[in-house]
Design an enzyme around this catalytic site. Structure first.
Site, PDB file in Angstrom:
ATOM      1  NE  ARG A   1      16.252   0.508 -11.864  1.00 36.72           N
ATOM      2  CZ  ARG A   1      15.322  -0.407 -11.860  1.00 36.72           C
ATOM      3  NH1 ARG A   1      15.574  -1.599 -12.334  1.00 36.72           N
ATOM      4  NH2 ARG A   1      14.130  -0.151 -11.394  1.00 36.72           N
TER       5      ARG A   1
ATOM      6  CG  ASN B   1       4.396   3.060  -5.265  1.00 39.96           C
ATOM      7  OD1 ASN B   1       3.495   2.485  -5.873  1.00 39.96           O
ATOM      8  ND2 ASN B   1       5.590   2.523  -5.082  1.00 39.96           N
ATOM      9  CB  THR B   2      -1.149   2.291  -4.171  1.00 39.23           C
ATOM     10  OG1 THR B   2      -1.904   1.422  -3.334  1.00 39.23           O
ATOM     11  CG2 THR B   2      -1.184   1.793  -5.592  1.00 39.23           C
ATOM     12  CG  HIS B   3       3.551  -1.483  -0.394  1.00 40.35           C
ATOM     13  ND1 HIS B   3       4.142  -2.389  -1.250  1.00 40.35           N
ATOM     14  CD2 HIS B   3       3.793  -1.938   0.858  1.00 40.35           C
ATOM     15  CE1 HIS B   3       4.713  -3.341  -0.540  1.00 40.35           C
ATOM     16  NE2 HIS B   3       4.514  -3.090   0.733  1.00 40.35           N
TER      17      HIS B   3
ATOM     18  CG  ASP C   1      11.481   7.668   0.398  1.00 43.49           C
ATOM     19  OD1 ASP C   1      11.434   6.542  -0.180  1.00 43.49           O
ATOM     20  OD2 ASP C   1      11.489   7.774   1.640  1.00 43.49           O
TER      21      ASP C   1
ATOM     22  N   GLY D   1      13.801   5.149  -1.128  1.00 42.53           N
ATOM     23  CA  GLY D   1      13.781   3.815  -0.534  1.00 42.53           C
ATOM     24  C   GLY D   1      12.740   2.921  -1.206  1.00 42.53           C
TER      25      GLY D   1
ATOM     26  CG  ASP E   1       7.138  -0.384  -1.092  1.00 42.64           C
ATOM     27  OD1 ASP E   1       6.799   0.329  -2.057  1.00 42.64           O
ATOM     28  OD2 ASP E   1       7.269  -1.617  -1.176  1.00 42.64           O
TER      29      ASP E   1
HETATM   30  C1  GAR Z   1      -1.642  -3.454  -6.284  1.00 40.15           C
HETATM   31  O1  GAR Z   1      -2.047  -4.254  -5.197  1.00 40.15           O
HETATM   32  C2  GAR Z   1      -0.435  -2.624  -5.902  1.00 40.15           C
HETATM   33  O2  GAR Z   1      -0.434  -2.189  -4.582  1.00 40.15           O
HETATM   34  C3  GAR Z   1       0.676  -3.598  -6.139  1.00 40.15           C
HETATM   35  O3  GAR Z   1       0.345  -4.226  -7.347  1.00 40.15           O
HETATM   36  C4  GAR Z   1      -1.089  -4.310  -7.421  1.00 40.15           C
HETATM   37  C5  GAR Z   1      -1.501  -3.784  -8.779  1.00 40.15           C
HETATM   38  O4  GAR Z   1      -2.829  -4.096  -9.066  1.00 40.15           O
HETATM   39  N1  GAR Z   1       1.937  -2.927  -6.197  1.00 40.15           N
HETATM   40  C6  GAR Z   1       3.045  -3.390  -5.640  1.00 40.15           C
HETATM   41  O5  GAR Z   1       3.121  -4.456  -5.081  1.00 40.15           O
HETATM   42  C7  GAR Z   1       4.254  -2.482  -5.804  1.00 40.15           C
HETATM   43  N2  GAR Z   1       5.258  -2.823  -4.841  1.00 40.15           N
HETATM   44  P1  GAR Z   1      -3.544  -3.486 -10.350  1.00 40.15           P
HETATM   45  O6  GAR Z   1      -2.564  -3.615 -11.526  1.00 40.15           O
HETATM   46  O7  GAR Z   1      -4.760  -4.322 -10.530  1.00 40.15           O
HETATM   47  O8  GAR Z   1      -3.871  -2.056 -10.050  1.00 40.15           O
END
Ligand code: GAR
Length: 205
Positions: A69, A111-113, A145, A147, A149
């Site tokens: 990794r 990052n988007t969660h 970071d 962690g 999320d």
């Molecule tokens: C999004 O909802 C994003 O937040 C999530 O995957 C989806 C991607 O959608 N990410 C996670 O869950 C990461 N932990 P997309 O490929 O259509 O942009």
């Protein structure tokens, strides 16, 4: 003379609808950002096809091609850094960046969660919110970071949970809010900059 657009590298693992929203926004010069590369941890995904159709360079760094990794993380770091990004956006990137990546790029990576942090971290935010029975969930944009999320929060949007929601209908409704949050916030970060003071993130100088 207008400032040069901020250089964005976007990392994806799947459908790439958040990437597409950024690509569409970047078509307007007033947005102030340009996607200079799209990276992925796997081949054959729609996210990479979207980048190809937009004429954006792509790269793939697969965990299975590396002995460890750490080696994967080092190559990911080098590939992303080679594009000299002002901001890296993890948009549905289903891997955690590691100890090589974070010192080099962590402070300029968001990052988007699909949940309202600090609730429901991890890979199945919409499922966990539904299982818990919350009436409001949403999405969170945060600075990465070490962690899961847990990083400092840049933006959030609330999304109501409907009585007849399935994980799919809920996640789709979250993704509508998520795309709007991402486009608005990344644009402001590109045009106005941002500061991080402990856990508090402020947009603009
Ligand atoms: C999004 O909802 C994003 O937040 C999530 O995957 C989806 C991607 O959608 N990410 C996670 O869950 C990461 N932990 P997309 O490929 O259509 O942009």
């Amino acid at each position: 003379m207008p400032a040069a657009p901020a250089r964005l590298v976007v990392l994806v693992s799947g459908a790439g609808t958040n990437l597409q929203a950024l690509l569409d926004a970047c078509a307007d010069p007033a947005y102030g950002a340009a996607v200079v590369a799209v990276g992925a941890d796997r081949e054959g995904i729609e996210g990479l096809a979207r980048a190809d159709r937009a004429g954006i360079p792509t790269f793939v760094v697969r965990l299975t091609d590396h002995d460890s990794r750490d080696a994967w993380d080092r190559e990911l770091t080098d590939r992303v850094a080679s594009y000299e990004p002002d901001l890296v956006v993890l948009a549905g990137f289903m891997k955690l960046v590691g100890s090589s990546y974070l010192p080099v790029l962590g402070r300029r990576t968001v990052n988007t969660h699909p949940a309202l942090s600090p609730s429901f971290p991890g890979m199945q935010g919409p499922q966990d919110a539904l299982d818990y029975g919350v009436k409001v969930t949403g999405c969170t944009l945060f600075v990465v970071d070490d962690g899961v999320d847990t990083g400092a929060i840049v933006a959030q949007r609330a999304v109501p949970v409907e009585d007849d929601d399935t994980v799919e209908t809920l996640h789709e409704r979250i993704k509508v809010a998520e795309r709007a949050m991402l486009v608005e916030t990344v644009g402001r970060m590109a045009r106005e900059g941002w500061t991080v003071d402990g856990r508090r993130v402020r947009l603009g100088g």
